[in-house]
Motif scaffolding. Structure first.
Motif, mmCIF file in Angstrom:
data_model
loop_
_atom_site.group_PDB
_atom_site.id
_atom_site.type_symbol
_atom_site.label_atom_id
_atom_site.label_comp_id
_atom_site.label_asym_id
_atom_site.label_seq_id
_atom_site.Cartn_x
_atom_site.Cartn_y
_atom_site.Cartn_z
ATOM 1 N N UNK A 1 91.662 99.394 36.069
ATOM 2 C CA UNK A 1 91.675 100.202 35.559
ATOM 3 C C UNK A 1 90.677 101.349 35.563
ATOM 4 N N UNK A 2 89.198 100.599 36.082
ATOM 5 C CA UNK A 2 88.404 101.449 35.735
ATOM 6 C C UNK A 2 88.254 102.590 37.508
ATOM 7 N N UNK A 3 87.612 103.730 36.941
ATOM 8 C CA UNK A 3 87.456 104.201 37.824
ATOM 9 C C UNK A 3 86.316 104.244 39.510
ATOM 10 N N UNK A 4 86.408 104.670 40.245
ATOM 11 C CA UNK A 4 85.632 104.269 41.399
ATOM 12 C C UNK A 4 84.261 104.365 40.654
ATOM 13 N N UNK A 5 83.411 103.375 40.983
ATOM 14 C CA UNK A 5 82.217 104.060 40.989
ATOM 15 C C UNK A 5 80.874 103.367 41.462
ATOM 16 N N UNK A 6 81.177 102.469 42.750
ATOM 17 C CA UNK A 6 80.254 102.120 43.500
ATOM 18 C C UNK A 6 80.845 102.834 45.232
ATOM 19 N N UNK A 7 79.736 102.425 46.145
ATOM 20 C CA UNK A 7 79.811 103.599 47.749
ATOM 21 C C UNK A 7 79.551 102.182 47.706
ATOM 22 N N UNK A 8 80.106 101.892 49.467
ATOM 23 C CA UNK A 8 79.405 100.229 50.117
ATOM 24 C C UNK A 8 77.931 101.135 50.884
ATOM 25 N N UNK A 9 77.107 101.316 50.672
ATOM 26 C CA UNK A 9 75.571 101.522 51.056
ATOM 27 C C UNK A 9 74.495 101.271 50.645
ATOM 28 N N UNK A 10 73.491 101.289 51.198
ATOM 29 C CA UNK A 10 72.289 100.619 50.962
ATOM 30 C C UNK A 10 71.918 99.626 52.298
ATOM 31 N N UNK A 11 70.814 99.035 52.100
ATOM 32 C CA UNK A 11 70.832 98.094 53.387
ATOM 33 C C UNK A 11 71.388 96.904 52.504
ATOM 34 N N UNK A 12 72.316 96.029 53.490
ATOM 35 C CA UNK A 12 72.256 94.463 53.092
ATOM 36 C C UNK A 12 71.759 93.411 54.274
ATOM 37 N N UNK A 13 71.470 92.326 53.757
ATOM 38 C CA UNK A 13 70.769 91.370 54.410
ATOM 39 C C UNK A 13 71.223 90.055 54.005
ATOM 40 N N UNK A 14 71.312 89.470 55.647
ATOM 41 C CA UNK A 14 72.041 88.121 55.193
ATOM 42 C C UNK A 14 70.997 87.008 54.168
ATOM 43 N N UNK A 15 69.884 87.431 53.885
ATOM 44 C CA UNK A 15 69.490 86.515 53.392
ATOM 45 C C UNK A 15 69.592 87.179 51.638
ATOM 46 N N UNK A 16 70.273 88.274 51.467
ATOM 47 C CA UNK A 16 70.438 88.523 50.100
ATOM 48 C C UNK A 16 70.738 87.393 49.192
ATOM 49 N N UNK A 17 70.650 87.136 48.472
ATOM 50 C CA UNK A 17 71.360 86.092 47.053
ATOM 51 C C UNK A 17 73.093 86.584 46.916
ATOM 52 N N UNK A 18 73.599 85.669 47.260
ATOM 53 C CA UNK A 18 74.952 85.620 47.514
ATOM 54 C C UNK A 18 75.317 85.567 45.774
ATOM 55 N N UNK A 19 75.408 83.801 45.713
ATOM 56 C CA UNK A 19 75.552 83.609 44.316
ATOM 57 C C UNK A 19 74.709 81.988 44.327
ATOM 58 N N UNK A 20 75.121 81.711 42.573
ATOM 59 C CA UNK A 20 74.437 80.704 42.583
ATOM 60 C C UNK A 20 75.507 79.502 41.954
ATOM 61 N N UNK A 21 75.030 78.490 42.254
ATOM 62 C CA UNK A 21 75.790 76.800 41.559
ATOM 63 C C UNK A 21 74.994 75.832 40.982
ATOM 64 N N UNK A 22 76.101 75.898 40.047
ATOM 65 C CA UNK A 22 74.784 75.161 38.758
ATOM 66 C C UNK A 22 75.226 74.095 39.592
#
Length: 530
Positions: A165-186
């Motif tokens: 129900x929130x308005x769209x507030x994000x656009x898929x922009x900016x650089x992405x890289x395969x070495x970016x953190x994706x998830x943390x597993x405890x």
């Protein structure tokens, strides 16, 4: 998206890199899991369903993920804790968090509210998505992050209305890289406090291409069910990433009773099963509940050593292979695995194509057969622990991850788990490996499960003790005598348990693995000594 692995043998000297595997530098992992399958003609194939519930196709799931990602307002790389349990909602939110360039932090589905609060306080997230928000807030006390309430009623968009129900507030922009953190597993906390292992976007297609493609051989439209919750390492791999990578259908069920599990397997036409040994032991005990048969073609065990006697019984009763493998929160999927054509009883398997593995003892790499601590190098390994520099330095070195697992390697390269380097203890001046005592106890037919641990005898002298779970109606005193005799024959008289506790169940981690930390206290509080 993947390159050829033909250049890497089972015991390759170097791991396949992200470039070797054809992983793009600007990777968003959800592209590999969703967009890629739509492009190859699987848009109308079922991607995800609750057992007995409505299905989502790859095209529908991709649309829901994209719509949700556009409504997540938090800055890129923010950590988002997912306290949503083993559910379709978790999978959807997890994928949306990744697509939005945020970092997903799952809370194990069986974690207590206090455990969840500890993870939140350690991870320092920007937001928490929770299906138990009100209860969690009372435990947290102060507001440590934005708390988003997720409902348990209605369809997906109703349950997640606080986000959709929130308005769209994000656009898929900016650089992405395969070495970016994706998830943390405890980590599961088998022998100590959990730590957050940091995984990158590249880890997902790297592990999937090496394991799902070249070892398990998953095929599009096969139906996969993971007993291990999607909120921990093995379940996230086998109940989300690997099936989606392969264009399979994920079947999610929250039921635990063997009869209900067999109904889900039968009614959903499940082909592949994934879990830890305790799951398969429960399933085979009640195989008569399978009713009108099944469409299973293979089962895959991980998390802890698969007892050969369980493997043999499972295969005899169900008529399908039960294959062992070894992985962890740090290693992601199973870099050590067995296959239908390449396996040995009691072995975790061999390094899979694309992975480099070595045994190290007293600082020296073991060449050929021998015993040592297993270290693994892989493009899917975690890069370290959050806020634990000393633990990171001790575990991740020279491109390898130290597993803490001691293995024997035979002349054909098969690896046999001996125990944990941190779980051994000394009795009468001799090191005792508890897993050897447990294996001895399990040779006694009335023993269902066992855990050995250090205790104290008279005058504070260190001694062995054990807790066992017995079949209904077993003579506890007779079993205790048989277990002690088996331990004496297998390990030696010095290691015979002075105290043997009979308990209803052993303590386990969130992922269903045996929890060694606290085993003695659990036995003393809940068992009867024999």
């Amino acid at each position: 998206m993947t390159g050829s692995l033909g250049g890497w043998a089972w015991n390759g000297l170097r791991p396949a890199s992200a470039d070797d595997l054809g992983i793009p530098a600007d990777l968003d992992a959800t592209t590999a899991l969703l967009t890629r399958n739509i492009a190859r003609g699987l848009g109308d194939a079922v991607a995800l369903r609750n057992a007995g519930g409505p299905a989502l196709t790859y095209r529908q799931l991709d649309g829901l993920v994209n719509a949700l990602a556009l409504r997540l307002p938090w800055p890129r790389t923010s950590r988002i804790v997912l306290h949503l349990g083993h559910s379709v909602d978790f999978v959807l939110c997890f994928l949306a968090v990744l697509r939005a360039g945020l970092v997903a932090v799952p809370v194990p589905s069986t974690a207590s509210l206090r455990d969840a609060a500890d993870i939140i306080e350690d991870a320092e997230p920007t937001a928490v998505l929770s299906g138990q928000a009100d209860h969690l807030q009372r435990v947290l006390g102060t507001e440590v992050a934005e708390l988003v309430r997720v409902s348990r009623d209605g369809d997906i968009q109703t349950r997640l209305a606080a986000l959709y129900d929130r308005p769209e507030s994000r656009h898929r922009q900016g650089e992405r890289h395969r070495t970016d953190d994706a998830y943390w597993l405890y980590t599961s906390g088998t022998s100590g406090p959990p730590k957050a292992a940091r995984h990158r976007h590249q880890d997902i297609p790297a592990a999937a291409s090496m394991w799902a493609d070249h070892v398990v051989g998953l095929r599009p439209r096969e139906r996969c069910l993971s007993f291990s919750p999607v909120t921990h390492s093995y379940g996230l791999a086998t109940g989300c990433f690997l099936p989606l990578w392969s264009g399979c259908e994920i079947v999610i069920t929250a039921v635990t009773h063997p009869g209900a599990l067999w109904q889900a397997i039968r009614d959903s036409g499940v082909n592949r099963l994934f879990g830890v040994p305790r799951h398969f032991a429960s399933l085979v005990e009640d195989a008569g509940l399978a009713g009108g048969g099944h469409q299973l073609t293979s089962a895959h065990s991980s998390g802890e050593q698969l007892p050969p006697q369980l493997q043999e019984r499972f295969e005899a009763v169900l008529g399908i292979p039960l294959l062992d493998g070894m992985g962890s929160s740090e290693l992601f999927s199973n870099p050590i695995s067995s296959t239908v054509t390449e396996r040995r009883a009691g072995s975790s398997g061999r390094p899979i194509p694309g992975v480099a593995a070595r045994l190290v003892a007293e600082g020296q790499v073991i060449v050929g057969p021998g015993r040592g601590e297993l270290e693994v190098a892989s493009a899917a390994n975690a890069i370290g622990y959050w806020n634990r520099p000393a633990a990171t330095e001790a575990t991740f070195r020279d491109g390898y991850c130290r597993t803490g697992d001691i293995y024997d390697r035979d002349s054909d390269g098969f690896l046999f788990h001996v125990g944990r380097s941190s779980s051994r203890f000394k009795v009468f001046g001799e090191f005792v490996d508890p897993t050897r005592l447990e294996s001895a106890a399990l040779t006694v037919i009335e023993v269902i499960d066992a855990v050995a641990f250090e205790s104290q005898a008279e005058h504070g002298i260190h001694a062995c003790a054990m807790a066992v779970v017995l079949e209904d109606g077993a003579d506890a005193d007779a079993v205790a005598r048989a277990v002690r005799a088996a331990c004496a024959d297998t390990v030696g008289h010095f290691a015979v348990p002075r105290k043997l506790y009979v308990v209803a169940a052993l303590p386990t981690t969130h992922s269903g693995k045996l929890r060694r930390a606290g085993a003695r206290e659990h036995a003393e509080a809940n068992g009867r000594s024999h």
